[in-house]
Design a protein around this motif. Structure first.
Motif, PDB file in Angstrom:
ATOM      1  N   LYS A  32      34.716  34.615  59.918  1.00 32.91           N
ATOM      2  CA  LYS A  32      33.752  34.348  60.981  1.00 32.91           C
ATOM      3  C   LYS A  32      34.396  34.497  62.357  1.00 32.91           C
ATOM      4  N   ASN A  33      35.595  33.933  62.504  1.00 33.57           N
ATOM      5  CA  ASN A  33      36.286  34.013  63.789  1.00 33.57           C
ATOM      6  C   ASN A  33      36.750  35.437  64.100  1.00 33.57           C
ATOM      7  N   GLN A  34      37.214  36.138  63.071  1.00 32.94           N
ATOM      8  CA  GLN A  34      37.640  37.523  63.269  1.00 32.94           C
ATOM      9  C   GLN A  34      36.466  38.385  63.738  1.00 32.94           C
ATOM     10  N   LYS A  35      35.335  38.240  63.048  1.00 30.30           N
ATOM     11  CA  LYS A  35      34.153  39.036  63.396  1.00 30.30           C
ATOM     12  C   LYS A  35      33.698  38.761  64.823  1.00 30.30           C
ATOM     13  N   ALA A  36      33.653  37.470  65.188  1.00 26.04           N
ATOM     14  CA  ALA A  36      33.176  37.102  66.518  1.00 26.04           C
ATOM     15  C   ALA A  36      34.071  37.701  67.602  1.00 26.04           C
ATOM     16  N   MET A  37      35.385  37.620  67.409  1.00 27.03           N
ATOM     17  CA  MET A  37      36.326  38.151  68.387  1.00 27.03           C
ATOM     18  C   MET A  37      36.188  39.665  68.532  1.00 27.03           C
ATOM     19  N   LEU A  38      36.077  40.362  67.391  1.00 28.63           N
ATOM     20  CA  LEU A  38      36.016  41.819  67.416  1.00 28.63           C
ATOM     21  C   LEU A  38      34.673  42.325  67.942  1.00 28.63           C
ATOM     22  N   GLU A  39      33.592  41.606  67.620  1.00 30.05           N
ATOM     23  CA  GLU A  39      32.275  41.981  68.143  1.00 30.05           C
ATOM     24  C   GLU A  39      32.242  41.876  69.668  1.00 30.05           C
ATOM     25  N   THR A  40      32.831  40.788  70.190  1.00 34.54           N
ATOM     26  CA  THR A  40      32.865  40.585  71.647  1.00 34.54           C
ATOM     27  C   THR A  40      33.639  41.705  72.328  1.00 34.54           C
TER      28      THR A  40
END
Length: 518
Positions: A32-40
Motif C-alpha cells: 500500500k505504501n509503495q503504491k501510494a509513493m510511486l503513484e504520487t
C-alpha cells in the motif's frame, strides 16, 4: 492515444522479511505504501499508469515471481516506456537479473528504469545510473548471501538444540500450542502409527498393511492433515517411511537436505553422517523394544531381497484406463500355468478404489510387437532410407549430442562476452577493479560448469564417431528394424508414449489404447 514514452509500469514487491517488519511496526515496506509513493511520483511527472505489477511474499532473488515475469513479457511487447520502483532491490536483488534487464532488455527496448529512493533514472544520465545501479546490485547480492548464511546458521542452531523447525508436524504428532518448536503426541494419529508397527512386527508386509488401512477407511497422512476424503490411499512407500522414522522413538532427525545455493530452490540430500540427530526431544509413540524388533525385520528383509527385480520391457509406459494409475507387475495363474500379470496399482492397494485393469504381460507384449510389425510394413521404405539417411550404429544420438554441444557453446560465448563487457566498463572507469573481479568470478563459475558439460559431450561424440557404419553393411543394419521378432526396450522408448489398459466388458472384450511417438 497515449504515447508509450509516458506510460509507466509500477512494480511493487513484498517479501516475508518485509512483512515481519510491518507487523513489528518498523519501517513499513507494505504494498500500500509503495503504491501510494510511486503513484504520487508518477502524477508529479505527468506519467499515466499502464498497469500495476505486484508480487507479495516473494524474495528479490526469486526467478519465478509471477508479476515480475508478466512485467518482463509486457516489456518485450513494448507496452510501456517506463518501469518505476521504490528501490532497485524491489525490482531484483540478483546481479544477473539487473544486468540482463536493466542494462540489457530495457536499454534495447528504450524503456526508462526509475528507482525512486536510489536516485536511478536511466532517462537522465547513462553513465551515472550505470555506476550506481551496478554498485547497488552488488551490495544487494552480498546482502542476500549474508542473509542466507545467517538464516542457515540460526536454523542449524535450532536443530542442534532439539527444536523442531518443520512447517508440518510428522504424522502422529502436532505442534505444541505453547511452543511451536516442540512436538506433542496427536492421540488419534499416534494409534495408527502404533498399529502399523505392531502389524509389521506380526509379519504383515508393507503392502498388506496399506491394504488393511485402506479397507478400514483410515485417512493417509496427507488426507489426515487436510481432513479431506481426497488422497486417502495408503501406499507401501508411506508405511516404509513411518517404520524407519526415528521421530516415533522420541528423536529429532533434521538437516537431511540443503539448498544448492541461496539463489536456487533445488535441494540435495546429505549423507547420513551429516544429519542432525537429537535424542529424547519429545514423547515417544513406539517403545524401544518394538522399534528394535521392527528394524531387525526390515534389515533382514533387505538382505533377503538381494538384487533388484528385473523390470519388464514396458515398465513406465502402461496405465490403467479407468483411473490413470500405473499398472504393477505381479504373479498369477492362467489355468494351471503360472504367469505374470499387469494389474492396476490403485485396485492393488484398495479394491474399492477402482474397477481395475488386468492383463497377462506376455499377451500384451505380443500384441504390441504385432502392432509395431504392422507399422513397419506400412511405413518402411528401404529405397528411401538407403538414399536419404546416414546410418551409424554407434551414433544414433549423434545429431542430438551435436545440437546440445552447439547450444552449450552459445551459452559459453554469452558468459565470455559478459566478462569482456565488464572489463571494458572497468577500463572506462564505470566500475572499480573490485567490482570487475566480483563480476568476472561470478560469470566464470557458470562458464566453467558449461565447459565441463561441453567437454563430456565432445568425448561422447568422438567415441560414437569412431565406429562409422560402412556402406556395404548399411542395408543389413536397416533390415534389423524391419518386422522385429523380439520386443526390446529400444523399440518401446522410441515408438511408444503410453499404453492404457481398460477393464474387460461383460463380453470379455478388453480395450487397449496405444499412444505412439510417431
Amino acid at each position: 492515444m497515449r504515447k508509450k514514452g509516458n506510460l509507466v509500469a509500477i512494480y511493487c514487491r513484498l517479501s516475508k522479511e518485509d512483512l515481519e517488519k510491518t507487523e513489528l511496526n518498523c519501517e513499513s515496506e507494505s504494498i500500500k505504501n509503495q503504491k501510494a509513493m510511486l503513484e504520487t511520483y508518477a502524477k508529479e511527472k505527468g506519467w499515466a499508469v499502464y498497469d500495476y505489477y505486484i508480487d507479495e511474499d516473494y524474495s528479490g532473488s526469486d526467478r519465478n515471481r509471477p508479476e515480475f515475469n508478466r512485467l518482463i513479457t509486457d516489456s518485450i511487447m513494448n507496452r510501456f516506456g517506463i518501469v518505476l520502483c521504490k528501490k532497485q532491490s524491489r525490482f531484483a536483488r540478483d546481479i544477473e537479473f539487473v544486468e540482463r534487464y536493466i542494462h540489457g532488455l530495457f536499454v534495447e527496448k528504450q524503456i526508462r528504469f526509475v528507482s525512486l529512493l536510489d536516485n536511478i533514472d536511466t532517462g537522465l544520465s547513462k553513465q551515472s545510473f550505470s555506476k550506481t545501479s551496478r554498485i547497488n546490485s552488488l551490495i544487494d547480492e552480498w546482502y542476500l548471501e549474508d542473509l542466507s548464511h545467517n538464516i542457515t546458521s540460526a536454523l542449524t542452531t535450532k536443530r542442534k538444540n532439539g527444536e523442531f523447525i518443520g512447517s508440518w508436524a510428522p504424522y502422529g504428532y502436532k505442534k505444541d500450542p505453547k511452543n511451536k518448536n516442540h512436538l506433542v503426541s496427536d492421540p488419534d494419529a499416534a494409534k495408527i502409527v502404533l498399529r502399523i508397527f505392531q502389524l509389521y512386527s506380526c509379519g504383515y508386509g508393507m503392502t498388506a498393511i496399506a491394504q488393511i488401512l485402506n479397507q478400514d477407511g483410515i485417512l493417509n497422512p496427507l488426507g489426515y492433515k487436510r481432513q479431506t476424503l481426497k488422497s486417502t490411499l495408503w501406499t507401501a512407500g508411506t508405511i516404509s517411511y513411518i517404520l524407519k522414522n526415528q521421530t516415533y522413538i522420541g528423536h529429532l532427525v533434521q538437516g537431511k537436505f540443503k539448498k544448492v545455493s541461496y539463489k536456487s530452490k533445488q535441494l540435495i540430500r546429505l549423507p547420513e553422517e551429516q544429519w542432525i540427530i537429537v535424542r529424547n526431544c519429545h514423547e515417544k509413540i513406539i517403545e524401544p523394544a518394538l522399534w528394535d524388533q521392527v528394524q531387525k525385520q526390515l534389515n533382514a528383509r533387505t538382505r533377503i531381497r538381494g538384487q533388484r527385480r528385473k523390470h519388464h520391457v514396458l515398465t513406465g509406459k502402461i496405465y490403467c484406463g479407468e483411473c490413470g494409475e500405473k499398472l504393477l507387475s505381479g504373479g498369477g495363474r492362467s489355468g494351471k500355468r503360472k504367469t505374470n500379470y499387469l494389474c492396476c496399482s490403485t485396485r492393488h492397494r484398495y479394491k474399492e478404489g477402482c474397477v481395475g485393469a488386468r492383463i497377462e504381460q506376455k499377451k500384451l507384449e505380443s500384441m504390441v510387437l504385432e502392432q509395431i510389425c504392422q507399422l513397419s510394413e506400412q511405413f518402411f521404405d528401404l529405397e528411401y532410407l538407403m538414399d536419404h539417411i546416414d546410418f551409424n550404429v554407434n551414433n544414433v544420438k549423434g545429431n542430438t549430442l551435436k545440437k546440445q554441444a552447439e547450444n552449450l557453446q552459445l551459452e559459453i560465448n554469452k558468459y565470455k562476452n559478459k566478462i569482456e563487457e565488464a572489463y571494458l566498463d572497468k577500463l572506462n572507469g564505470i566500475i572499480s577493479q573490485e567490482h570487475f573481479l566480483s563480476l568476472r568470478n561470478y560469470f566464470k563459475i557458470h562458464e566453467n560448469k558449461l565447459e565441463t558439460r561441453l567437454h563430456n559431450i565432445h568425448k561422447e561424440i568422438a567415441i560414437r564417431e569412431q565406429a562409422t557404419l560402412n556402406e556395404p553393411n548399411k542395408q543389413e543394419f536397416i533390415n534389423q528394424f524391419r518386422n522385429p521378432t523380439v520386443l526390446t526396450r529400444d523399440y518401446v522408448d522410441h515408438l511408444i508414449k503410453s499404453i492404457f489398459i481398460f477393464h474387460k466388458d461383460q463380453s470379455g472384450a478388453q480395450k487397449i489404447l496405444i499412444h505412439w511417438n510417431i
